[in-house]
Design a protein around this motif. Structure first.
Motif: not given
Lengths: 187, 100
Positions: B27-35
């Motif tokens: 999930v945190v890596m997905v957030m990094m992609g969104l950011e």
């Protein structure tokens, strides 16, 4: 000329460090790569004379990445935050979609006949931004503020250990309440 | 420094972020992609502001983008915390209840 070279190099750094986020072996390194990408973009924004926004971007994202690094070490099992790992799915499809998106956007950028600049920046763009936020654009901040409050409430509701919804069900009608101990322990 | 160069760099950052948001399982890596995608928006908006219409409206738009980024981070961390607490996992593949 030197401005253009610096701007281009910062852009290259932002892209490469962004790619490194999904290429390096550990999440801790990925976090710092993302922070580097944000700092590079923040500096580019400074090159574009957006002094306030550039500085805010750099400060905010460095702090956010520090929180994210702590967060990953705190939550991830076996501490993969500091160990090599590869956790991806649909890798080829994702790569294809990303490349196609870049090509479509780049084609649009190069093919569109962009208009010429209208107007000139204010002598002090930061003061102009402050005047706009406190004047003609105040509605933007008035709308953003309750959204941020709602985010705080929603974030706390999601992250709390046990809430009334755990005890009384989603519609708060469950009786008797679901408690870890009779009488309501562990609320 | 041209608008085209700025937008192409922004498009490249956006594409990298899109790849991460689609491909990552944590999930945190997905957030990094969104950011990263929002990072590209910041650069593109700053470029539009400087090269097309340098008036305060564009700066206000940038402030809104920054606010959206903070909201995304706050909600993402809250959801990841909930997922970890309920499922003892931080993988998107363990939270597919609504898929299909």
């Amino acid at each position: 000329m030197s401005m253009a070279v610096g701007f281009g190099l910062l852009g290259l750094l932002a892209v490469l460090s962004g790619a490194a986020v999904f290429w390096v072996n550990s999440m801790a390194r990925a976090t710092y790569a993302l922070a580097l990408s944000f700092v590079a973009v923040g500096l580019q924004v400074l090159f574009l004379q957006q002094n306030y926004v550039g500085v805010v971007t750099i400060l905010m994202m460095v702090m956010e990445m520090a929180i994210m690094a702590v967060y990953m070490v705190m939550f991830m099992g076996m501490n993969p935050a500091l160990m090599p790992m590869s956790m991806v799915h649909s890798n080829k499809a994702a790569l294809g979609i990303a490349v196609a998106t870049f090509l479509a956007l780049a084609a649009g950028v190069l093919l569109i006949d962009w208009p010429t600049r209208r107007g000139t920046p204010a002598p002090d763009v930061t003061a102009a931004l402050g005047d706009a936020l406190m004047g003609s654009k105040m509605l933007v901040m008035v709308v953003t503020s309750p959204v941020m409050v709602a985010t705080i409430v929603a974030g706390i509701s999601l992250a709390q250990h046990r809430t009334r919804y755990d005890r009384f069900g989603d519609d708060l009608t469950q009786r008797p309440s679901h408690d870890t101990q009779p009488g309501g322990g562990g609320r | 420094m041209t608008l085209e160069l700025t937008l192409i760099l922004a498009a490249a950052i956006f594409a990298v972020g899109l790849y991460g948001a689609i491909s990552q399982q944590v999930v945190v890596m997905v957030m990094m992609g969104l950011e990263l995608m929002i990072n590209a928006l910041i650069l593109a908006a700053a470029g539009f502001w400087w090269f097309l219409a340098p008036n305060p409206t564009g700066q206000v738009l940038l402030m809104v983008i920054l606010a959206v980024m903070t909201l995304e981070m706050a909600m993402g961390f809250a959801v990841a915390t909930l997922l970890h607490r309920v499922r003892n996992s931080d993988m998107t593949d363990m939270a597919t209840d609504l898929s299909g």
